[in-house]
Scaffold this motif. Structure first.
Motif, mmCIF file in Angstrom:
data_model
loop_
_atom_site.group_PDB
_atom_site.id
_atom_site.type_symbol
_atom_site.label_atom_id
_atom_site.label_comp_id
_atom_site.label_asym_id
_atom_site.label_seq_id
_atom_site.Cartn_x
_atom_site.Cartn_y
_atom_site.Cartn_z
ATOM 1 N N ALA A 112 82.149 41.176 75.186
ATOM 2 C CA ALA A 112 81.115 40.526 76.002
ATOM 3 C C ALA A 112 81.511 39.109 76.369
ATOM 4 O O ALA A 112 81.164 38.621 77.451
ATOM 5 N N VAL A 113 82.232 38.432 75.491
ATOM 6 C CA VAL A 113 82.707 37.077 75.799
ATOM 7 C C VAL A 113 83.680 37.108 76.975
ATOM 8 O O VAL A 113 83.677 36.212 77.824
ATOM 9 N N HIS A 114 84.488 38.154 77.042
ATOM 10 C CA HIS A 114 85.551 38.217 78.045
ATOM 11 C C HIS A 114 85.196 39.033 79.284
ATOM 12 O O HIS A 114 85.898 38.936 80.292
ATOM 13 N N ASP A 115 84.143 39.842 79.229
ATOM 14 C CA ASP A 115 83.780 40.692 80.369
ATOM 15 C C ASP A 115 82.315 40.461 80.727
ATOM 16 O O ASP A 115 81.418 40.944 80.036
ATOM 17 N N PRO A 116 82.043 39.734 81.808
ATOM 18 C CA PRO A 116 80.656 39.396 82.163
ATOM 19 C C PRO A 116 79.834 40.583 82.648
ATOM 20 O O PRO A 116 78.627 40.442 82.854
ATOM 21 N N ARG A 117 80.456 41.753 82.797
ATOM 22 C CA ARG A 117 79.680 42.933 83.200
ATOM 23 C C ARG A 117 78.842 43.492 82.057
ATOM 24 O O ARG A 117 77.929 44.292 82.296
ATOM 25 N N VAL A 118 79.138 43.090 80.838
ATOM 26 C CA VAL A 118 78.363 43.563 79.681
ATOM 27 C C VAL A 118 77.013 42.853 79.688
ATOM 28 O O VAL A 118 76.936 41.629 79.645
ATOM 29 N N ASP A 119 75.939 43.631 79.741
ATOM 30 C CA ASP A 119 74.585 43.075 79.829
ATOM 31 C C ASP A 119 73.940 42.842 78.475
ATOM 32 O O ASP A 119 73.094 41.962 78.326
ATOM 33 N N VAL A 120 74.318 43.639 77.475
ATOM 34 C CA VAL A 120 73.699 43.500 76.159
ATOM 35 C C VAL A 120 74.660 44.004 75.088
ATOM 36 O O VAL A 120 75.375 44.993 75.292
ATOM 37 N N VAL A 121 74.705 43.288 73.972
ATOM 38 C CA VAL A 121 75.464 43.720 72.800
ATOM 39 C C VAL A 121 74.498 43.915 71.652
ATOM 40 O O VAL A 121 73.657 43.056 71.375
ATOM 41 N N MET A 122 74.614 45.055 70.990
ATOM 42 C CA MET A 122 73.850 45.352 69.789
ATOM 43 C C MET A 122 74.848 45.430 68.643
ATOM 44 O O MET A 122 75.599 46.400 68.523
ATOM 45 N N ALA A 123 74.898 44.366 67.840
ATOM 46 C CA ALA A 123 75.905 44.216 66.798
ATOM 47 C C ALA A 123 75.281 44.500 65.438
ATOM 48 O O ALA A 123 74.456 43.726 64.959
ATOM 49 N N LEU A 124 75.676 45.615 64.833
ATOM 50 C CA LEU A 124 75.181 46.012 63.517
ATOM 51 C C LEU A 124 76.182 45.578 62.454
ATOM 52 O O LEU A 124 77.387 45.842 62.593
ATOM 53 N N SER A 125 75.707 44.884 61.436
ATOM 54 C CA SER A 125 76.569 44.376 60.355
ATOM 55 C C SER A 125 77.756 43.609 60.939
ATOM 56 O O SER A 125 78.915 43.945 60.678
ATOM 57 N N PRO A 126 77.470 42.557 61.719
ATOM 58 C CA PRO A 126 78.527 41.880 62.464
ATOM 59 C C PRO A 126 79.260 40.821 61.645
ATOM 60 O O PRO A 126 78.891 40.508 60.506
ATOM 61 N N THR A 127 80.294 40.266 62.230
ATOM 62 C CA THR A 127 80.951 39.060 61.755
ATOM 63 C C THR A 127 80.802 37.991 62.834
ATOM 64 O O THR A 127 80.637 38.313 64.010
ATOM 65 N N HIS A 139 90.316 25.789 57.269
ATOM 66 C CA HIS A 139 90.842 25.090 58.450
ATOM 67 C C HIS A 139 91.105 26.051 59.612
ATOM 68 O O HIS A 139 91.229 25.609 60.763
ATOM 69 N N LEU A 140 91.175 27.350 59.321
ATOM 70 C CA LEU A 140 91.418 28.341 60.379
ATOM 71 C C LEU A 140 90.128 28.966 60.900
ATOM 72 O O LEU A 140 90.155 29.711 61.886
ATOM 73 N N VAL A 141 89.001 28.660 60.245
ATOM 74 C CA VAL A 141 87.735 29.262 60.657
ATOM 75 C C VAL A 141 87.278 28.769 62.031
ATOM 76 O O VAL A 141 86.919 29.590 62.890
ATOM 77 N N PRO A 142 87.257 27.447 62.306
ATOM 78 C CA PRO A 142 86.727 26.999 63.610
ATOM 79 C C PRO A 142 87.395 27.644 64.827
ATOM 80 O O PRO A 142 86.685 28.134 65.715
ATOM 81 N N PRO A 143 88.736 27.709 64.903
ATOM 82 C CA PRO A 143 89.322 28.355 66.081
ATOM 83 C C PRO A 143 89.084 29.860 66.150
ATOM 84 O O PRO A 143 89.216 30.469 67.213
ATOM 85 N N ALA A 144 88.719 30.466 64.996
ATOM 86 C CA ALA A 144 88.496 31.917 64.959
ATOM 87 C C ALA A 144 87.048 32.295 65.246
ATOM 88 O O ALA A 144 86.740 33.491 65.357
ATOM 89 N N GLU A 145 86.154 31.319 65.357
ATOM 90 C CA GLU A 145 84.744 31.626 65.624
ATOM 91 C C GLU A 145 84.603 32.376 66.945
ATOM 92 O O GLU A 145 85.246 32.018 67.939
ATOM 93 N N ILE A 146 83.757 33.399 66.959
ATOM 94 C CA ILE A 146 83.507 34.157 68.196
ATOM 95 C C ILE A 146 82.535 33.349 69.053
ATOM 96 O O ILE A 146 81.394 33.118 68.633
ATOM 97 N N LEU A 192 81.255 42.029 70.432
ATOM 98 C CA LEU A 192 80.963 40.626 70.724
ATOM 99 C C LEU A 192 82.092 39.987 71.531
ATOM 100 O O LEU A 192 81.846 39.275 72.512
ATOM 101 N N LEU A 193 83.325 40.258 71.139
ATOM 102 C CA LEU A 193 84.466 39.674 71.838
ATOM 103 C C LEU A 193 84.596 40.215 73.260
ATOM 104 O O LEU A 193 84.949 39.481 74.186
ATOM 105 N N ALA A 251 75.849 38.282 78.159
ATOM 106 C CA ALA A 251 75.061 39.395 77.628
ATOM 107 C C ALA A 251 73.933 38.919 76.725
ATOM 108 O O ALA A 251 74.048 37.904 76.031
ATOM 109 N N ASP A 252 72.830 39.683 76.716
ATOM 110 C CA ASP A 252 71.813 39.523 75.693
ATOM 111 C C ASP A 252 72.404 39.969 74.360
ATOM 112 O O ASP A 252 73.362 40.757 74.322
ATOM 113 N N LEU A 253 71.822 39.498 73.268
ATOM 114 C CA LEU A 253 72.408 39.782 71.967
ATOM 115 C C LEU A 253 71.336 40.202 70.964
ATOM 116 O O LEU A 253 70.352 39.502 70.755
#
Length: 285
Positions: free
Chosen positions: A106-121, A184-191, A103-104, A198-200
């Protein structure tokens, strides 16, 4: 299908499996905290006509021994390799901490077209294991980008397991407590998945005993929908942390951790996800 397997040693250990006839689609396969190269999953995908790259992204030569400040550039380099092979569509299939990395990336590299995240955070967590300095504490981010650590949620070490310590432990409640302790640390850590081009595709079991992957997946899906971005969420309430795709061997029991679910439920969730994975990659389904 005739396949070619190429062993890799630089810039990381891995295997690139390609159909002899070539491929239009490429996928990077990332395991979780086992750190292994998932050759079985890579071969199953390659048999569908997909160029598949599986790498060891920590614990190998020149890498951090644990999931501690792992550079996201590790995965960008893998995208580089797939891109150079001439594929037209690039995906990342990751499970658990590998899904966090996918997931991270794909956020930083726009060449990623799709992420398949199994048991993600849905957020960045602290390190699992030691860093390059050999130390596990104090807690640090699991990831860096351009040599800067990403904001993260640390673990609350006041947590104690409710089950006997002599057998495998379910640590989901440790993550749930840590979220509350360090709210208080959760919001800045959100992906920020809403920023990814990318599609998700999200796959999560409701009985995950490792961490609350279904609530995490629902948070990711909501963030995508709120931004008008594409997302697909597949769940099964009785499945655990390790969905198994068709053709994969059943996951063995761990002496250390409980993963939740049952072998049958995990297999059924993987079977339900499989056509969606192929569809997301543009390889059938």
């Amino acid at each position: 299908m005739e396949l070619t397997e190429r062993e890799l040693t630089n810039p990381w250990e891995g295997v690139l499996i390609t159909p002899a006839a070539g491929a239009d689609v490429g996928v990077l396969v990332l395991t979780g905290s086992s750190g292994r190269i998932d050759r079985e999953r890579a071969r199953i995908l390659a048999e569908q006509g997909i160029a598949t790259l599986a790498i060891r992204w920590f614990g190998g030569p020149g890498q951090s021994p644990g999931i501690c400040e792992v550079p996201l550039e590790t995965f960008v380099a893998a995208v580089d390799l797939l891109h150079a092979s001439g594929v037209r569509r690039i995906g990342i299939l990751g499970v658990s901490k590998g899904a966090e990395a996918a997931l991270l990336t794909a956020v930083h590299d726009p060449r990623v077209d799709v992420v398949m995240a199994l048991s993600p955070t849905s957020r960045v967590w602290s390190n699992v294991g030691s860093g390059r300095d050999g130390e596990r504490l104090p807690y640090r981010s699991s990831w860096t980008w351009r040599e800067q650590p990403l904001p993260f949620v640390p673990m609350d070490d006041s947590w104690t397991a409710t089950q006997p310590t002599s057998g495998p432990v379910a640590i989901r409640e440790w993550y749930e407590l840590s979220e509350k302790t360090f709210s208080h640390l959760v919001p800045p850590a959100e992906i920020p998945v809403e920023k990814a081009r990318a599609d998700l595709l999200l796959v999560a079991g409701g009985d995950d005993a490792m961490w609350p992957s279904l609530p995490f997946a629902e948070q990711l899906a909501q963030r995508r929908r709120s931004a008008g971005a594409q997302v697909r969420l597949l769940t099964r309430q009785d499945a655990g942390h390790r969905p198994r795709l068709p053709g994969e061997t059943r996951a063995s029991a761990s002496p250390h951790f409980q993963y939740g679910g049952t072998p049958d439920a995990d297999t059924l969730l993987g079977a339900a996800a499989w056509p969606h994975i192929l569809d997301a990659l543009g390889s059938g389904g």
